[in-house]
Each structure stands twice: as structure tokens, then as C-alpha cells.
Enzyme design. Structure first.
Site, PDB file in Angstrom:
ATOM      1  CG  ASP A 166      -5.382  -7.189  15.400  1.00  0.00           C
ATOM      2  OD1 ASP A 166      -5.977  -6.787  15.667  1.00  0.00           O
ATOM      3  OD2 ASP A 166      -4.007  -7.163  15.239  1.00  0.00           O
ATOM      4  CG  ASP A 188       8.001  -5.238  12.244  1.00  0.00           C
ATOM      5  OD1 ASP A 188       6.903  -5.350  11.703  1.00  0.00           O
ATOM      6  OD2 ASP A 188       8.168  -5.181  13.616  1.00  0.00           O
ATOM      7  CG  ASP A 204      -2.260  -0.644   0.939  1.00  0.00           C
ATOM      8  OD1 ASP A 204      -2.392  -1.129  -0.217  1.00  0.00           O
ATOM      9  OD2 ASP A 204      -3.073  -0.739   1.715  1.00  0.00           O
ATOM     10  CG  ASP A 210       2.041  -6.548  10.988  1.00  0.00           C
ATOM     11  OD1 ASP A 210       1.249  -6.699  10.193  1.00  0.00           O
ATOM     12  OD2 ASP A 210       1.904  -6.158  12.112  1.00  0.00           O
TER      13      ASP A 210
END
Length: 517
Positions: free
Chosen positions: A273, A181, A120, A179
Site C-alpha cells: 500500500d 474486517d 486466497d 480488508d
């Protein structure tokens, strides 16, 4: 003239004290003591449960069926389920190579895994870098797709939802989410997927986070203490008792059938989530937490990034509670005990009461009793209960026991933002759907500073000042001075130390400082 006006104000306050201020303060003290007891009981309960789990060694492999996925000579690789790996990212210049590389390094039959990079990014240069990285891995034979969309509607939830619409996803049985990282170990799927294969009622397998930069600064050590308790106790207890806990949004594997049955990803709050986890649980799906499977990731090391993250993590659950409480009450698929656990323990005590009582009681009301000596807080409420709660929180990170005092002070400072965010979420005020992606530094900090925390850059004082922290700091300092001069409680030591913590945060001297160039 000014002296006369000041005297009149003082006289009015004195006259209002007995009939109004004292009864009101007593009422708030009782409410705060009630919330403290609720939080205390919850912490003791979880402490007892986790002790029993450790004593009887109740590992997930004993509670749930688990067998390693075996080769089938006749079926070949088709005996393995098809796995989708999603990596949502947004302008992740510092870490995109780490997450993509780790995902491409996952051990699983190459024709039974699809890696999906959901980019994105709004920076064209970063988009080009990510696309080149995807192409590099694709040239090595990895089944990896680079997916973009024309807008950022729904933020992360919108990206994940859009990713599930592609035709090739229809052939997938499970979806692992990381995610930008997060760096899973190569055996991640071998250790998680069997729980889903052999237990058809299990909808989610969540693993633990392992922090690669916890020693970056004192602030990251404080975060480690809080999150270690969450993973060591809260997630473990939820998994063992009710087969329910909040999905952490990453480092987990969903059964796609469970995800779809629950209604898929929704962007109505900033905790998509947790929203999905609650809906799936209300549908009867069970969750498994694996504390032994750890996925490396990065903690926010700048105060600005951490404040934004905590706003989202505090506002979102409160807003979700507002939206879902009646839906949970009316649900007929789960037991009354599980509904009570979700509403009372999971949402009300941990996501609302815990934030409010920490700030309101210890940073506002307790200091106020110094100014109004007619109102007394019993020693069990002022000292014993918070001390026991603190000790129970500290069990998650034994290596940081010597930092407990700093952790208390830091948590009290952060409770200001968490309480503010909780109220915003409950009443759906202005910043209720604010989503600021947590800044990741990756190796940038080490590169720019030669392996050590970067020196403070020159910046305008106004950019670092945080007025709310400074106001609370002055309030606590004033109450400390008053208690030292006129009081008998002896609170002034705590008040002075806590006020210093608020002042330090107020001038932005928390976390690491990253030079702009």
C-alpha cells in the site's frame, strides 16, 4: 579459580573503560540525542500544523472541489462512474460475513458497482463458506464476484493485482479497497467519490479507521492511542501540506488511472500500500484524507497477532526506503520540498529514527549510563524531550490520557520488535518478506466468553515465553539495582517499572487469551 577468573574479567573491563567504553558510549549518546531532536522537531512541526488546521477549520471540502453526484435525466445511471469494490481475504472465518455484508450494503446505483471478493483462503471449508455468502448476496441482485487463484504469490498485493486483470474491471473508473474486517457505512461512496470526480489531479481518497474493539483489553487501548495519533495528526498534516501520505491499505478509494500509471500493485515489500502511494505521488498525483469519514474495523487483541503486524509495519517501510530512496532523489515530476518531505520526514524520521531511538536510547543506552557514570545524559534529552513528545502523541486520544504511563511502557516494549524489524528491512535480512495475516476474532471472543475477555487457557510455558523481552527486562532490572545501590541519577524508578513491563510481555501476559475450543 573461578574467583580469580572473575577478578581478571573485571580488571580487563576496568582497564578498557576509560580508553574504549566511555568514548564509545559518549558517541552513541550524542547520536541518540541527535535522533531525539529530529523526532522532537518533527512532532512539534506536526503539532503546529494540526493546530492551525483546526483553528482555521481547513476541511478538505474547502481546499478541494466537492459537489454531490447528481442525477441526470438524459443519461440516467450512466452519469455515475463505475466503481469496483475489492475485498481481499485469507481464511477469514470470523469476519467474512461482516465485510461482505457491509460492501453489499453500500449505497450506489446497482448497475454502476461491482463487488469483488478476492479469496486466497487455503482452508477448503472457509472457501466454501465465503463462496456461499457471495452466492447469497448475488441471489439478491447484488453485482458481486467470487474470485480465487491457484497460488498466493505476492500475498495481498498479488490478489489485488490479479483482481484488476478481469475483463469487467476495464469498465471501472475507481476502486475502493476494504480488508476483511472493515465495515464501511452505506454512504461511504457518496462522501468519497466526488473528490475524485471533480478533482482530476486527485488519485487517492483515504478515510479514517474506527476501532470497534478498542475497549477489549488494555493492549487494544494502547493501540488506539498510537493509531489515533497517526490518523488525527500524521495523515491530516500530510494531506493538508503536501497532498501526500501513506495509503493505509484499506478504507480508501483509488482512481484506477492513477493506480495503473504508478505501475499497479507490487509485492517487493510487505507494505504494498505504501509502495503504491509513494510511486503515485512521485507521478504527480495528489491525495486527500477525510477524517470525518470513518470505517469500522478490528484491532488485533492477541499479543502474537500484534507482534506479527508490527513486524510487517516496521520492516516493510524500512525495506521500501532502501529500495526507493534513489528513485525519489532522481524524480523530476515533484518539487524538491516534497522529495525532502517524503525522504526525511515520512521515511527517515517517522519510519526509522522513531523506532530506533525509542529502543536504543531509552532501553539500552540510558540504562548503560548508570553503569558508566562518566557518561552523563543532559536532563533535556532524558526527561524534557521525551515528555513533550509523549504529550503531543496523546492528543489523538483524550479519553486515554490517564493511561499515558502504561502507553509509554508498552511502546518501549514494542520498540524492541520495531527496531529489530527496521534493521531487518534496511539490510534485507531473513524475515524481510515475512507476511503473516493479522488474526481477526470478530464476534468469536464474545461468543466464547459470554461478552467478556476470555480466560487464560492452559498452554505450555514455552509457547508464551518471549526471550528477547525477558533478556531486556533482566538488563533493565540489573541497571535499576545498580543505580539504587551506587548511582546518583535516580533512574532506578523508571528502570524497575520498565523492566516489569518487559517481564509481563516476556511471559506473554498481554492482550486477550482466546481458548482453543
Amino acid at each position: 579459580m573461578e574467583a580469580m577468573q572473575g577478578g581478571q574479567i573485571g580488571l580487563v573491563l576496568q582497564q578498557a573503560k576509560a580508553p574504549l567504553i566511555v568514548p564509545l558510549l559518549k558517541l552513541v549518546v550524542v547520536l541518540c540525542l541527535g535522533m531525539s531532536v529530529m523526532l522532537f522537531v518533527e512532532k512539534v512541526y506536526m503539532g503546529i500544523v494540526i493546530t492551525l488546521i483546526k483553528l482555521f477549520r481547513r476541511k478538505p471540502e474547502k481546499k478541494w472541489k466537492w459537489e454531490a453526484v447528481k442525477d441526470d435525466v438524459e443519461l440516467g445511471n450512466s452519469a455515475y462512474p463505475m466503481v469496483l469494490v475489492q475485498i481481499p481475504m485469507y481464511n477469514e472465518k470470523e469476519v467474512y460475513q461482516l465485510s461482505i455484508g457491509a460492501a453489499c450494503g453500500l449505497s450506489w446505483p446497482s448497475d454502476r458497482i461491482i463487488i469483488q471478493v478476492l479469496d486466497d483462503s487455503t482452508d477448503p471449508a472457509i472457501k466454501d463458506l465465503v463462496e456461499l455468502e457471495v452466492q447469497r448476496w448475488a441471489s439478491k441482485g447484488i453485482n458481486i464476484r467470487y474470485e480465487i487463484r491457484g497460488n498466493r504469490n505476492g500475498y495481498k498485493a498479488g490478489a489485488l493485482k490479479e483482481g484488476m486483470k478481469h475483463s469487467y474491471v476495464k469498465h471501472c473508473d475507481y476502486v475502493a479497497i476494504f480488508d476483511a474486517d472493515f465495515q464501511p457505512e452505506p454512504d461511504f461512496l457518496w462522501r468519497t467519490i466526488p473528490f475524485l470526480i471533480h478533482n482530476p489531479e486527485v488519485g487517492l481518497v483515504q478515510t479514517r479507521w474506527k476501532f470497534v474493539n478498542s475497549d477489549e483489553c488494555l493492549m487494544t487501548r494502547m493501540q488506539e492511542m498510537s493509531l489515533d495519533y497517526h490518523f488525527t495528526v500524521e495523515q491530516e498534516v500530510g494531506s493538508a501540506t503536501h497532498a501526500f501520505f501513506g495509503f493505509n491499505g484499506t478504507a480508501g478509494v483509488w482512481r484506477i488511472a492513477a493506480l495503473n500509471e504508478a505501475g499497479g500493485w507490487k509485492d517487493r515489500t510487505t507494505v504494498e500500500d505504501m509502495d503504491l502511494a509513494v510511486r503515485a505521488s512521485l507521478g504527480g498525483w495528489k491525495f486527500v484524507y477525510l477524517s470525518d469519514v470513518k470505517v469500522k474495523n478490528e484491532l488485533p487483541s492477541t499479543f502474537k497477532a500484534y507482534r506479527y503486524q508490527q513486524h510487517r509495519w516496521s520492516c516493510g517501510p524500512a525495506n521500501l526506503f532502501r529500495k526507493m530512496v534513489m528513485e525519489i532523489v532522481r524524480n523530476k515530476k515533484v518539487s524538491p520540498m516534497k522529495k525532502f518531505h517524503v525522504i526525511y520526514s515520512f521515511f527517515f524520521v517517522r519510519k526509522i529514527v522513531a523506532h530506533i531511538v525509542t529502543f536504543v536510547f531509552y532501553c539500552i543506552i540510558l540504562p548503560a549510563t548508570v553503569l558508566v557514570p562518566e557518561v552523563q545524559v543532559p536532563i533535556w534529552g532524558a526527561v524534557y524531550i521525551p515528555s513533550i513528545i509523549t504529550l503531543l502523541n496523546a492528543v489523538g486520544t483524550p479519553r486515554s490520557l490517564h493511561l499515558m504511563i502504561f502507553w509509554i511502557l508498552f511502546e518501549n516494549v514494542m520498540s524492541l520488535h520495531r527496531t529489530k524489524a527496521t534493521v531487518i528491512g534496511l539490510f534485507e535480512a531473513g524475515r524481510v518478506n515475512e507476511w503473516v495475516v493479522t488474526e481477526k476474532l470478530g464476534d468469536a471472543l464474545k461468543t466464547k466468553s459470554g461478552g467478556k475477555a476470555a480466560r487464560r487457557p492452559r498452554s505450555r510455558i514455552g509457547e508464551r515465553l518471549h526471550m528477547l523481552e525477558l533478556i531486556v527486562g533482566f538488563y533493565l532490572f540489573f541497571c535499576g539495582c545498580y543505580d539504587l545501590a551506587f548511582g546518583k541519577n535516580g533512574y532506578f524508578i523508571f528502570l524497575f517499572i520498565q523492566s516489569i513491563a518487559f517481564f509481563i510481555a516476556g511471559v506473554g501476559y498481554v492482550g486477550t487469551f482466546v481458548p482453543n475450543s
